[in-house]
Design an enzyme around this catalytic site. Structure first.
Site, PDB file in Angstrom:
ATOM      1  N   GLU A   1      -5.496  -8.308  -0.620  1.00 15.43           N
ATOM      2  CA  GLU A   1      -6.190  -8.003   0.638  1.00 15.43           C
ATOM      3  C   GLU A   1      -7.644  -7.678   0.356  1.00 15.43           C
ATOM      4  OE1 GLU A   1      -4.535  -5.137   3.338  1.00 15.43           O
ATOM      5  OE2 GLU A   1      -2.484  -5.736   2.839  1.00 15.43           O
TER       6      GLU A   1
ATOM      7  N   GLU B   1       0.838  -1.214   0.000  1.00 16.19           N
ATOM      8  CA  GLU B   1       0.000   0.000   0.000  1.00 16.19           C
ATOM      9  C   GLU B   1       0.869   1.259   0.000  1.00 16.19           C
ATOM     10  OE1 GLU B   1      -2.980  -0.033   3.022  1.00 16.19           O
ATOM     11  OE2 GLU B   1      -4.175  -1.478   1.941  1.00 16.19           O
TER      12      GLU B   1
HETATM   13  C1  BGP Z   1      -4.332  -2.491   5.121  1.00 16.35           C
HETATM   14  C2  BGP Z   1      -2.975  -3.076   5.499  1.00 16.35           C
HETATM   15  C3  BGP Z   1      -3.018  -4.352   6.281  1.00 16.35           C
HETATM   16  C4  BGP Z   1      -4.198  -4.440   7.232  1.00 16.35           C
HETATM   17  C5  BGP Z   1      -5.488  -3.910   6.609  1.00 16.35           C
HETATM   18  C6  BGP Z   1      -6.626  -3.853   7.587  1.00 16.35           C
HETATM   19  O1  BGP Z   1      -4.181  -1.123   4.979  1.00 16.35           O
HETATM   20  O2  BGP Z   1      -2.237  -3.347   4.313  1.00 16.35           O
HETATM   21  O3  BGP Z   1      -1.780  -4.447   6.961  1.00 16.35           O
HETATM   22  O4  BGP Z   1      -3.899  -3.849   8.421  1.00 16.35           O
HETATM   23  O5  BGP Z   1      -5.305  -2.620   6.091  1.00 16.35           O
HETATM   24  O6  BGP Z   1      -6.539  -2.656   8.302  1.00 16.35           O
HETATM   25  P1  BGP Z   1      -6.687  -2.666   9.874  1.00 16.35           P
HETATM   26  O7  BGP Z   1      -5.767  -3.722  10.353  1.00 16.35           O
HETATM   27  O8  BGP Z   1      -6.316  -1.299  10.303  1.00 16.35           O
HETATM   28  O9  BGP Z   1      -8.121  -2.974  10.144  1.00 16.35           O
END
Ligand code: BGP
Length: 479
Positions: free
Chosen positions: A377, A177
């Site tokens: 993701e 990201e």
């Molecule tokens: C994305 C990241 C992941 C993961 C996901 C969920 O931005 O790449 O690492 O964290 O978000 O977000 P969160 O864990 O804040 O709910």
């Protein structure tokens, strides 16, 4: 018409080193920026402390102890039927300060053992080089990625792990990201991959763009080096795509949407086309931002373009310039506000739920770049309840994933988008990045640990475990 996904479709699951491994200070590992991020939660934001502060709770120090429990977890992943596992390499496990001449052999061996265990169980590792963490010493000694001295340090790390795992890993991504330069709180700081603490009197936007450009240069340089080590490597970028819709058909809303989407497309445009887009150069000019990039660095960008586009998809956004709509003023698009989309609902953390948006992103990004895509993701963070008989009935997560897979299938079988695979985020409960909470759970495997770090770390299968097993077994037919 063939209505099925390709037979070699890579069904998998995703985690990240700093959110799963723990073992933050053993076997030679140095502290990373993730190790000085406190827990937040219940609306309290995380913060980056200067060093590890006595008395603070740091959820990433132990995470879910994947470092010691990966064999047990991989047996569960095998039972799920995963064909791949996306994870990342912790840079400071390999180079504790990021500046050593020789790598930490114990760190290298851990990933050898992890990837061997995956491959032994029919699971292909898909590896991110930097997933929101850089050695904390790089922040202390250089101030993070806004400093160009960090670029060759990243490339040295990339060369080392590309060479070490050249026969075990095919699919790589450089920066997780890269476009998600998440803001911290007071003092204003930007972590994710840039790892900077920006004081009030500094120009945040200039520093964030400079760090982003330096990361893009580091990514392109690494791609170049990777291809020399193994020409068969497939090296992708990794983007957070959050499509921003116009709230109305007022033409100004359309322009606001175009400008908002440019803020994200800038990064993948550079990763794929190897050039700084004109609209970004113009933006820097209008805002008086001086972003340093030499001719040699522009040449590196041109030579190091990516093979595929990995991306996360969780939600969409909505923007308007209409005066009578409540919303949050954007920082960089005059008189535009981010507003709620009245046609969709949101999660407990306010993340809009928009499965059709995934089909929109797949089509839009493929039409823009004409490269294969990889959803690395997608997931639903939620509070899960444990019943007295240790069951977790997470129908809400099954529904979220089912609806997104349905749209993903439409994009592939109806719209013709070439999709490499799908690795839902948090295949097992891990530390939330944004909030530092364990109780913002994504997994199909529950981990007994709460927001204050208490728990046995016992693993339990949720209802979504058997559901996803069936999805994979039928190659997405049985949803
Ligand atoms: C994305 C990241 C992941 C993961 C996901 C969920 O931005 O790449 O690492 O964290 O978000 O977000 P969160 O864990 O804040 O709910």
């Amino acid at each position: 018409m063939n209505r099925e996904l390709p037979k070699d479709f890579l069904w998998g699951g995703a985690i990240a080193a700093h959110q799963a491994e723990g073992a933050w200070n053993i076997d030679g590992r140095g502290p990373s920026i993730a190790d000085v991020m406190t827990a937040g939660g219940n609306g309290i934001p995380r913060k980056i402390t200067k060093g590890v502060v006595e008395g603070e709770y740091y959820p990433n120090h132990e995470a879910i102890d994947f470092y010691h429990r990966y064999k047990e977890d991989i047996q569960l992943f095998k039972e799920l039927g995963l064909k791949c596992l996306r994870t990342s390499i912790s840079w400071s496990r390999i180079f504790p300060t990021g500046q050593e001449e020789t790598p930490n052999e114990q760190g290298l061996k851990f990933y050898d053992d992890l990837f061997d265990e995956c491959l032994k169980n029919g699971i292909e590792p898909v590896v991110t080089l930097s997933h929101f963490e850089i050695p904390y010493a790089i922040y202390e000694d250089f101030g993070g990625f806004a400093n160009k001295a960090v670029i060759p340090l990243f490339v040295k790390f990339a060369q080392c792990v590309f060479d070490r795992y050249k026969d075990k890993v095919t699919y790589w991504m450089t920066f997780n990201e890269i476009n998600n330069q998440a803001d911290g709180q007071e003092p204003v700081h930007v972590w994710t991959n840039s790892a900077m603490i920006i004081e009030d009197d500094q120009d945040k936007e200039a520093l964030v763009f400079q760090a982003g450009v330096n990361e893009l240069i580091a990514s392109a340089w690494a791609v170049n080096e990777g291809k020399k080590i193994n020409p068969d490597f497939q090296i992708g970028c990794m983007m957070a795509y959050v499509p921003i819709y116009p709230y109305s058909c007022a033409p100004e809303d359309m322009i606001a949407s175009v400008k908002a989407n440019e803020r994200r497309f800038f990064y993948s445009d550079v990763h794929v086309r190897g050039e700084i887009p004109t609209y970004t150069e113009k933006y820097w000019e209008q805002k008086g931002l001086t972003i340093e990039i030499s001719e040699k660095e522009r040449q590196i960008l041109r030579q190091g373009t990516v093979d595929y586009i990995g991306f996360s998809y969780y939600m969409s956004g909505t923007i308007t310039t209409l005066p009578d709509v409540e919303g949050r003023q954007t920082e960089d698009i005059p008189s535009a506000k981010l507003v709620k989309n009245p046609y969709i609902t949101a999660s407990d953390w306010g993340w809009p739920i928009d499965p059709v948006g995934l089909r929109y992103v797949l089509n839009t990004v493929y039409q823009r770049y004409d490269l294969p895509l990889f959803i690395v993701e997608n997931g639903f963070g939620a509070y899960d309840q444990l019943t007295d008989s240790n069951e977790i009935h997470d129908d809400y997560r099954i529904n979220y994933l089912r609806e997104h897979i349905e749209q993903m299938k439409k994009a592939v079988v109806e719209d013709g988008v070439p999709l490499i695979g799908y690795t839902p985020w948090g295949i097992i409960d891990i530390v939330s990045f944004g909030s530092g909470e364990m109780e913002k759970r994504y997994g199909m495997i529950y981990v007994d640990k709460d927001n204050t770090g208490n728990g046995t770390l016992q693993r339990l299968k949720k209802d979504s475990f058997a559901w996803y097993q069936q999805v994979i077994e039928t190659n997405g037919e049985q949803l």
